[in-house]
Design an enzyme around this catalytic site. Structure first.
Site, mmCIF file in Angstrom:
data_model
loop_
_atom_site.group_PDB
_atom_site.id
_atom_site.type_symbol
_atom_site.label_atom_id
_atom_site.label_comp_id
_atom_site.label_asym_id
_atom_site.label_seq_id
_atom_site.Cartn_x
_atom_site.Cartn_y
_atom_site.Cartn_z
ATOM 1 C CB THR A 144 -0.708 -8.417 5.287
ATOM 2 O OG1 THR A 144 -0.848 -7.157 4.671
ATOM 3 C CG2 THR A 144 -1.785 -9.333 4.775
ATOM 4 C CB SER A 179 -4.601 -9.260 -3.897
ATOM 5 O OG SER A 179 -3.752 -9.640 -2.815
ATOM 6 C CE1 TYR A 181 1.152 -11.838 0.782
ATOM 7 C CE2 TYR A 181 0.067 -9.693 0.605
ATOM 8 C CZ TYR A 181 0.907 -10.566 1.282
ATOM 9 O OH TYR A 181 1.494 -10.176 2.455
ATOM 10 C CG HIS A 182 -3.719 -8.500 0.607
ATOM 11 N ND1 HIS A 182 -3.417 -7.935 -0.609
ATOM 12 C CD2 HIS A 182 -3.015 -7.789 1.524
ATOM 13 C CE1 HIS A 182 -2.575 -6.917 -0.440
ATOM 14 N NE2 HIS A 182 -2.310 -6.808 0.854
ATOM 15 C CE LYS A 185 1.382 -12.772 4.247
ATOM 16 N NZ LYS A 185 2.534 -13.431 4.839
HETATM 17 P P1 NAD Z 1 10.424 -11.141 0.212
HETATM 18 O O1 NAD Z 1 9.793 -11.713 -1.023
HETATM 19 O O2 NAD Z 1 11.500 -10.137 0.044
HETATM 20 O O3 NAD Z 1 10.990 -12.331 1.118
HETATM 21 C C1 NAD Z 1 10.319 -13.546 1.277
HETATM 22 C C2 NAD Z 1 11.385 -14.633 1.337
HETATM 23 O O4 NAD Z 1 10.735 -15.886 1.530
HETATM 24 C C3 NAD Z 1 12.187 -14.739 0.050
HETATM 25 O O5 NAD Z 1 13.572 -14.717 0.340
HETATM 26 C C4 NAD Z 1 11.747 -16.059 -0.567
HETATM 27 O O6 NAD Z 1 12.795 -16.691 -1.277
HETATM 28 C C5 NAD Z 1 11.304 -16.843 0.667
HETATM 29 N N1 NAD Z 1 10.273 -17.862 0.411
HETATM 30 C C6 NAD Z 1 9.094 -17.708 -0.238
HETATM 31 N N2 NAD Z 1 8.430 -18.877 -0.284
HETATM 32 C C7 NAD Z 1 9.192 -19.793 0.365
HETATM 33 C C8 NAD Z 1 9.052 -21.179 0.641
HETATM 34 N N3 NAD Z 1 8.001 -21.867 0.229
HETATM 35 N N4 NAD Z 1 10.039 -21.807 1.333
HETATM 36 C C9 NAD Z 1 11.136 -21.124 1.746
HETATM 37 N N5 NAD Z 1 11.323 -19.801 1.509
HETATM 38 C C10 NAD Z 1 10.355 -19.158 0.822
HETATM 39 O O7 NAD Z 1 9.227 -10.569 1.094
HETATM 40 P P2 NAD Z 1 9.295 -9.554 2.335
HETATM 41 O O8 NAD Z 1 8.951 -8.211 1.831
HETATM 42 O O9 NAD Z 1 10.524 -9.772 3.097
HETATM 43 O O10 NAD Z 1 8.062 -10.078 3.175
HETATM 44 C C11 NAD Z 1 8.247 -11.052 4.182
HETATM 45 C C12 NAD Z 1 6.928 -11.395 4.835
HETATM 46 O O11 NAD Z 1 6.354 -10.228 5.404
HETATM 47 C C13 NAD Z 1 5.894 -11.947 3.863
HETATM 48 O O12 NAD Z 1 5.184 -12.993 4.487
HETATM 49 C C14 NAD Z 1 4.972 -10.775 3.599
HETATM 50 O O13 NAD Z 1 3.690 -11.232 3.305
HETATM 51 C C15 NAD Z 1 5.041 -10.032 4.918
HETATM 52 N N6 NAD Z 1 4.809 -8.585 4.757
HETATM 53 C C16 NAD Z 1 5.645 -7.826 3.967
HETATM 54 C C17 NAD Z 1 5.401 -6.456 3.840
HETATM 55 C C18 NAD Z 1 6.254 -5.560 2.976
HETATM 56 O O14 NAD Z 1 5.903 -4.376 2.805
HETATM 57 N N7 NAD Z 1 7.363 -6.030 2.433
HETATM 58 C C19 NAD Z 1 4.314 -5.892 4.516
HETATM 59 C C20 NAD Z 1 3.490 -6.698 5.298
HETATM 60 C C21 NAD Z 1 3.747 -8.053 5.412
HETATM 61 N N1 USQ Z 2 -0.046 2.108 -5.103
HETATM 62 C C1 USQ Z 2 -0.009 3.225 -5.913
HETATM 63 N N2 USQ Z 2 1.038 3.353 -6.759
HETATM 64 C C2 USQ Z 2 2.049 2.448 -6.847
HETATM 65 C C3 USQ Z 2 2.016 1.312 -5.998
HETATM 66 C C4 USQ Z 2 0.945 1.165 -5.155
HETATM 67 O O1 USQ Z 2 -0.892 4.074 -5.866
HETATM 68 O O2 USQ Z 2 2.950 2.646 -7.653
HETATM 69 C C5 USQ Z 2 -1.152 1.944 -4.148
HETATM 70 C C6 USQ Z 2 -1.952 0.657 -4.332
HETATM 71 O O3 USQ Z 2 -2.993 0.832 -5.270
HETATM 72 C C7 USQ Z 2 -2.443 0.401 -2.914
HETATM 73 C C8 USQ Z 2 -1.360 0.975 -2.035
HETATM 74 O O4 USQ Z 2 -0.583 1.846 -2.865
HETATM 75 O O5 USQ Z 2 -3.609 1.133 -2.682
HETATM 76 C C9 USQ Z 2 -0.438 -0.062 -1.424
HETATM 77 O O6 USQ Z 2 0.124 -0.850 -2.469
HETATM 78 P P1 USQ Z 2 1.546 -1.550 -2.280
HETATM 79 O O7 USQ Z 2 1.923 -2.185 -3.569
HETATM 80 O O8 USQ Z 2 2.477 -0.604 -1.660
HETATM 81 O O9 USQ Z 2 1.226 -2.614 -1.145
HETATM 82 P P2 USQ Z 2 0.347 -3.939 -1.159
HETATM 83 O O10 USQ Z 2 0.015 -4.403 -2.515
HETATM 84 O O11 USQ Z 2 -0.786 -3.747 -0.217
HETATM 85 O O12 USQ Z 2 1.360 -5.004 -0.561
HETATM 86 C C10 USQ Z 2 2.441 -4.654 0.301
HETATM 87 C C11 USQ Z 2 3.352 -5.876 0.394
HETATM 88 C C12 USQ Z 2 2.567 -7.018 1.026
HETATM 89 C C13 USQ Z 2 2.007 -6.570 2.357
HETATM 90 C C14 USQ Z 2 1.171 -5.306 2.214
HETATM 91 C C15 USQ Z 2 0.806 -4.716 3.559
HETATM 92 O O13 USQ Z 2 3.816 -6.240 -0.894
HETATM 93 O O14 USQ Z 2 3.424 -8.118 1.200
HETATM 94 O O15 USQ Z 2 1.202 -7.577 2.887
HETATM 95 O O16 USQ Z 2 1.976 -4.290 1.570
HETATM 96 S S1 USQ Z 2 -0.837 -4.050 3.532
HETATM 97 O O17 USQ Z 2 -0.920 -3.062 2.461
HETATM 98 O O18 USQ Z 2 -1.036 -3.457 4.832
HETATM 99 O O19 USQ Z 2 -1.716 -5.153 3.275
#
Ligand code: NAD
Ligand code: USQ
Length: 382
Positions: A144, A179, A181-182, A185
């Site tokens: 991420t 966070s 979560y982050h 990664k």
């Molecule tokens: P999502 O939650 O929609 O999908 C993740 C999938 O992984 C789910 O279907 C869940 O059931 C499965 N999963 C989770 N833990 C597991 C485990 N231990 N074993 C098997 N399956 C498991 O999330 P997404 O938005 O599709 O994100 C996918 C990936 O991309 C994540 O790693 C996330 O960190 C990364 N990512 C997402 C975004 C975003 O904006 N959605 C941005 C940047 C990075």
């Molecule tokens: N934000 C708002 N209002 C909202 C939701 C979010 O102002 O209603 C702000 C947050 O404070 C933050 C920014 O928008 O500053 C991004 O928040 P987000 O919830 O859209 O994204 P984030 O929490 O960073 O996480 C999402 C995905 C995660 C991925 C990440 C990419 O859930 O899986 O890793 O985006 S990145 O942001 O580049 O790390």
């Protein structure tokens, strides 16, 4: 190519599995379906109705004649994972299968521990499975952009040349995640770096920005192939959330001043970036890092874009500034490099009014499914 898509039932994984299948790859989905269970835990849902995974895959077969094999199980169950490796002999392993919500990881100790255990151990199991069962397999791991945080210097693609006391070296770019979560990664990236170095694994870490949008050409073929679309205060991400808020007449929830800037890309570009990584594998022992985004915006800019498009469609929208539930810099420098995927052929789908309108119109069809009490943020970083 034989490709496993872990997390292939999720928002990014499902359209990616379909897209790779369409290109003629032999695709298998591995997923433990935990994301669907978390919907129940949070009393929330996807705005779009999503069919069970088996039904999705059967519809794909019916429409295209293409098989996608499904393995329902957990990356943290190593016996299960090794069976998948033995049966599929993957040449590429696309790893989306993690807990991906920053707010979810900040709910309490249990959720922080779950997020880091699930993500870090799952990824470590994948590294061991590659080492033991498919040493030539290319790991394509979703990282991420949030690993880098918001430093006051340009963000490079994974590495930075540092000069210190008259000597210089190329080192991993410093990480300042925001966070638990982050942080998971960042821990993954360190484990992959080490595994590449000591075992000669080939890996690409895709530091992806926030993904927006819903449909790809493949998911739009039939409602059974619908992608999920999150809007709640836990899993909904900035732009998608604002579009859904506008659709139901909720004020757009900008946190704080809204000047915080993030990198973004369309889901249609996510699937293409994965294809590019698959077609251009890292060398043995190489840990490659690509920044996977196409544009960056401040949160306020996004809210204004959504308001403008909604107004054009006669939907009245207001932008609210809520007290920021997160601990994050709002006024900061942001400049990140993203040339590597572009140089390998990525043609970005940029955030135009037409693109926003198309997503907005699709959301309007499903707005009756929104559970209003899930829209406001409830999780505080403190
Ligand atoms: P999502 O939650 O929609 O999908 C993740 C999938 O992984 C789910 O279907 C869940 O059931 C499965 N999963 C989770 N833990 C597991 C485990 N231990 N074993 C098997 N399956 C498991 O999330 P997404 O938005 O599709 O994100 C996918 C990936 O991309 C994540 O790693 C996330 O960190 C990364 N990512 C997402 C975004 C975003 O904006 N959605 C941005 C940047 C990075
Ligand atoms: N934000 C708002 N209002 C909202 C939701 C979010 O102002 O209603 C702000 C947050 O404070 C933050 C920014 O928008 O500053 C991004 O928040 P987000 O919830 O859209 O994204 P984030 O929490 O960073 O996480 C999402 C995905 C995660 C991925 C990440 C990419 O859930 O899986 O890793 O985006 S990145 O942001 O580049 O790390």
């Amino acid at each position: 190519m034989r490709i496993v898509v872990a997390g292939g039932d999720g928002f990014c994984g499902w359209p990616t599995a379909l897209y790779l299948s369409k290109q003629g790859h032999e695709v298998s989905i591995l997923d433990n379906l935990v994301r669907r269970k978390i919907d129940d835990e949070l009393h929330s849902n996807s705005v779009t109705p999503i069919a069970p995974l088996e039904e999705r895959v059967a519809k794909w077969k019916e429409l295209t004649g293409k098989d996608i094999q499904v393995f329902v199980g957990d990356l943290n169950h190593y016996d299960f994972l090794t069976q998948v490796f033995e049966q599929t002999q993957p040449e590429a392993f696309v790893h989306f299968g993690e807990q991906r919500s920053a707010p979810y990881s900040m709910i309490d100790r249990e959720h922080a521990v779950y997020t880091q255990t699930n993500n870090v151990m799952g990824n470590l199991n994948v590294l061991y499975a590659i080492k033991e069962f498919a040493p030539d397999c290319h790991l394509i791991k979703l990282g991420t952009m949030g690993e880098y945080g918001t430093p006051n210097i340009d963000i490079e693609e994974g590495y930075l040349e540092i000069k210190h006391n008259g000597r210089k070296d190329v080192m991993p770019y410093p990480k300042q995640p925001g966070s638990f979560y982050h942080l998971s990664k960042v821990h993954d990236s360190h484990n992959i770096t080490f595994a590449c170095k000591v075992w000669g694994i080939r890996a690409t870490d895709l530091n992806q920005g926030v993904v927006y949008g819903l449909h790809t050409d493949e998911t739009a073929l039939d409602p059974i192939l619908n992608n999920r679309l999150d809007y709640d205060g836990v899993y909904g991400t900035a732009l998608n959330r604002f579009l859904i808020q506008a659709a139901v007449g909720h004020d757009l929830t900008v946190y704080g001043s809204g000047s915080q800037t993030r990198a973004f890309l369309n889901i249609k570009d996510t699937v293409r970036c994965i294809e590019i990584a698959v077609n251009n594998p890292a060398d043995k022992g190489e840990f490659r890092v690509y920044n996977q985004f196409t544009e960056y915006f401040s949160v306020q800019e996004l809210a204004e874009k959504v308001k403008q498009v909604a107004t054009q469609l006669n939907v009245e929208t207001h932008i609210a500034h809520l007290e920021n539930p997160r601990v994050e810099a709002e006024d900061h420098y942001y400049h990140a490099v993203n040339t590597k995927l572009r140089s390998l052929g990525l043609e970005p789908n940029l955030l135009t009014d037409e693109v926003l309108t198309e997503i907005f119109e699709t959301i309007l069809q499903y707005k009756h499914r929104v559970i209003e009490e899930n829209v406001l943020p409830t999780i505080s970083w403190k």
